[in-house]
Every structure is written in C-alpha cells, then in structure tokens.
Design a protein around this motif. Structure first.
Motif, PDB file in Angstrom:
ATOM      1  N   GLU A 138      -3.146  10.932  -7.950  1.00  0.00           N
ATOM      2  CA  GLU A 138      -4.189  10.422  -7.070  1.00  0.00           C
ATOM      3  C   GLU A 138      -5.572  10.680  -7.668  1.00  0.00           C
ATOM      4  OE1 GLU A 138      -3.041  10.753  -2.449  1.00  0.00           O
ATOM      5  OE2 GLU A 138      -3.554  12.653  -3.401  1.00  0.00           O
ATOM      6  N   ALA A 139      -6.552   9.934  -7.166  1.00  0.00           N
ATOM      7  CA  ALA A 139      -7.958  10.210  -7.433  1.00  0.00           C
ATOM      8  C   ALA A 139      -8.661  10.347  -6.092  1.00  0.00           C
ATOM      9  CB  ALA A 139      -8.594   9.098  -8.253  1.00  0.00           C
ATOM     10  N   GLY A 140      -9.594  11.293  -5.996  1.00  0.00           N
ATOM     11  CA  GLY A 140     -10.328  11.524  -4.761  1.00  0.00           C
ATOM     12  C   GLY A 140     -11.774  11.084  -4.891  1.00  0.00           C
ATOM     13  N   TYR A 141     -12.300  10.496  -3.822  1.00  0.00           N
ATOM     14  CA  TYR A 141     -13.664   9.952  -3.827  1.00  0.00           C
ATOM     15  C   TYR A 141     -14.435  10.462  -2.614  1.00  0.00           C
ATOM     16  CZ  TYR A 141     -11.659   6.637  -7.138  1.00  0.00           C
ATOM     17  OH  TYR A 141     -11.023   6.067  -8.216  1.00  0.00           O
ATOM     18  N   VAL A 142     -15.706  10.774  -2.829  1.00  0.00           N
ATOM     19  CA  VAL A 142     -16.611  11.139  -1.742  1.00  0.00           C
ATOM     20  C   VAL A 142     -17.816  10.212  -1.823  1.00  0.00           C
ATOM     21  CG1 VAL A 142     -18.099  12.919  -0.774  1.00  0.00           C
ATOM     22  CG2 VAL A 142     -15.864  13.538  -1.702  1.00  0.00           C
ATOM     23  N   ASP A 143     -18.042   9.457  -0.754  1.00  0.00           N
ATOM     24  CA  ASP A 143     -19.125   8.467  -0.722  1.00  0.00           C
ATOM     25  C   ASP A 143     -19.069   7.555  -1.943  1.00  0.00           C
ATOM     26  OD1 ASP A 143     -20.063   9.440   1.684  1.00  0.00           O
ATOM     27  OD2 ASP A 143     -21.498  10.801   0.759  1.00  0.00           O
ATOM     28  N   GLY A 144     -17.855   7.206  -2.327  1.00  0.00           N
ATOM     29  CA  GLY A 144     -17.661   6.284  -3.436  1.00  0.00           C
ATOM     30  C   GLY A 144     -17.676   6.913  -4.809  1.00  0.00           C
ATOM     31  N   ARG A 145     -18.017   8.196  -4.917  1.00  0.00           N
ATOM     32  CA  ARG A 145     -18.064   8.872  -6.211  1.00  0.00           C
ATOM     33  C   ARG A 145     -16.733   9.559  -6.489  1.00  0.00           C
ATOM     34  NH1 ARG A 145     -22.334  13.247  -6.777  1.00  0.00           N
ATOM     35  NH2 ARG A 145     -22.033  12.924  -9.004  1.00  0.00           N
ATOM     36  N   PRO A 146     -16.170   9.408  -7.683  1.00  0.00           N
ATOM     37  CA  PRO A 146     -14.941  10.133  -8.007  1.00  0.00           C
ATOM     38  C   PRO A 146     -15.237  11.616  -8.184  1.00  0.00           C
ATOM     39  CG  PRO A 146     -15.754   8.971  -9.941  1.00  0.00           C
ATOM     40  CD  PRO A 146     -16.639   8.558  -8.796  1.00  0.00           C
ATOM     41  N   VAL A 147     -14.495  12.466  -7.494  1.00  0.00           N
ATOM     42  CA  VAL A 147     -14.744  13.915  -7.565  1.00  0.00           C
ATOM     43  C   VAL A 147     -13.511  14.704  -7.978  1.00  0.00           C
ATOM     44  CG1 VAL A 147     -16.586  13.796  -5.832  1.00  0.00           C
ATOM     45  CG2 VAL A 147     -14.238  14.297  -5.104  1.00  0.00           C
TER      46      VAL A 147
END
Length: 245
Positions: A138-147
C-alpha cells in the motif's frame, strides 16, 4: 537574505535536487514561517549560487510534492511544510491517527498476491513455514501527499479475501471487519531509521538521501493470535512517530 554555501557541482546529485532538499529543510526549520512563502527566484538563485532556471526546477519539484504552490500575485506559497504525528499504541490506525491533523487521509492498494509464507513471516504470524499468506503493498497519502509505503502479510487460511476488501474499503481496519474481525490490537512495534531506497523514493517522491522511519509491527486478535505482520516506511520529514500507552 544572506548567501549560503554554494551547492556541490560534482557530487553526483543534480543541482536542482540539492536546492530542493535545502529549501525543504529550511521550511521544516521554520525559516519562512513569518511570511508563509519563499523568497523570489532571483533571491534564491543568489543564495545558492545558481541560475534562476535551476531554482525554478527545484520549486517545480517541491510543488509536485505538495510542499509549495505558485500563486499569481502571491509568489511561491508554502502549503505543506508541517510534520504530522502518528501515535503508535495498542490500537494503531493510520487514518484515525492522522485524521484530525489533515483534511484527507487515504491509502491506495498497489499490489497483492498469495504466496508461501517466507520463514520470517511464518514465525511472526505463528503459522507453519510455506503456509499461504496474502501479501498487500500500500501507499499512504495525507492531503494528497504521499507519506508512507507498506507491506502487510495476512494468514490466507483465515483471511482469503482480505486484499479484495482492502481494495474496496481503502482500510485494513474495515477490511478486517468485513472478514469477521471487528477489533485487533498492536502486539509489538520496532522502529528504525535509514536512507530511503529507490522504490521508497519513487512511491513517496523523495529525493536521494531522504530518511525514512521504518516500523515492523505485529497485530493480534483479542485472543492474542497474530492476524498480520507489517513493514511500513514513513517519510521522516513528513511524519513523526509517538509511542503511547
């Protein structure tokens, strides 16, 4: 603005990437907090001893990361410089842990497959070696930014449809619930820091030399049976980890 030490022209790292890294550090240190925006490109060019074209390439990269935005009449505005904190506790949840710090938190399933459990995974999940497991990336995003980016392993005998539910819900917690597991607990978390590898830099849009925080975790059901083991890497300049009781 005082001129800084010039960037290194024979370091093997492009000049615009070096400048992007330095600007990112300055933002994290709060250097531009008072104005909320970066100096004009010609001032940055003088600061780093390069031409404005190189500075614009660095700013375009930072804009792609979601860190700055060029706004007509306002210059280059800082929009994503703050670092978020993810609490690590008995009920660690990515979305819930970051949700009150951001407008949107999301995960995206990148890959999934069923495979014989590698020896380490089998040991962590307390299953026989070579028993089938479901691997999810998986990849996680916060407000559209990859984190973040992560790998998760689940016992296939118990959760044969976990990947499908993760894809449908965007949440491991909701996927577990769909598989008949309404609650689960964090058994252990190990944290380390290192330089990001090529795959991590690609997924999280990191520069060479960027640091990631890596967690290796085991989750169990309420009876203490392991239900997943995971390996998650967080961008260290975007996410900090806080251990809680």
């Amino acid at each position: 603005m005082a001129q800084q030490k010039p960037v290194e022209r024979h370091s093997g790292v492009s000049l615009w990437r070096q400048i992007a890294d330095r600007i990112r550090v300055s933002i994290a240190d709060g250097e531009f907090r008072e104005t909320g925006r970066l100096p004009p490109a010609f001032d940055l060019a003088d600061r780093f001893g390069v031409n404005r074209h190189t500075v614009r390439a660095a700013l375009a990269f930072l804009a792609e990361e979601g860190l700055v935005e060029s706004i007509q009449g306002h210059g280059t505005v800082i929009v994503g410089g703050r670092q978020l904190t993810l609490p690590i506790s008995k009920r660690t949840r990515f979305s819930a842990g970051l949700g009150d710090q951001a407008s949107s938190v999301a995960t995206r399933l990148l890959n999934s497959s069923e495979l014989p459990a590698p020896a380490e995974v089998a040991s962590l999940l307390q299953i026989a070696p070579e028993r089938p497991v479901i691997e999810v990336e998986e990849a996680g995003y916060v407000d559209g930014r990859p984190v973040s980016c992560s790998q998760h392993f689940f016992p296939a005998d118990r959760f044969p449809d976990i990947a499908r539910h993760i894809a449908a819900t965007g949440s491991i917690t909701r996927a577990f619930a769909a598989c008949g597991l309404p609650d689960y607990l964090r058994h252990s978390t190990e944290v380390s820091a290192r330089h990001a590898d090529a795959r991590e830099r690609e997924l999280m849009k990191l520069s060479p030399g960027a640091i990631v925080l890596e967690t290796r975790a085991i989750d169990t059901d309420l009876d203490g049976r392991p239900v997943q083991c995971s390996r998650t890497r967080f961008s260290a300049d975007r996410i900090s980890l806080r251990m809680t009781a």
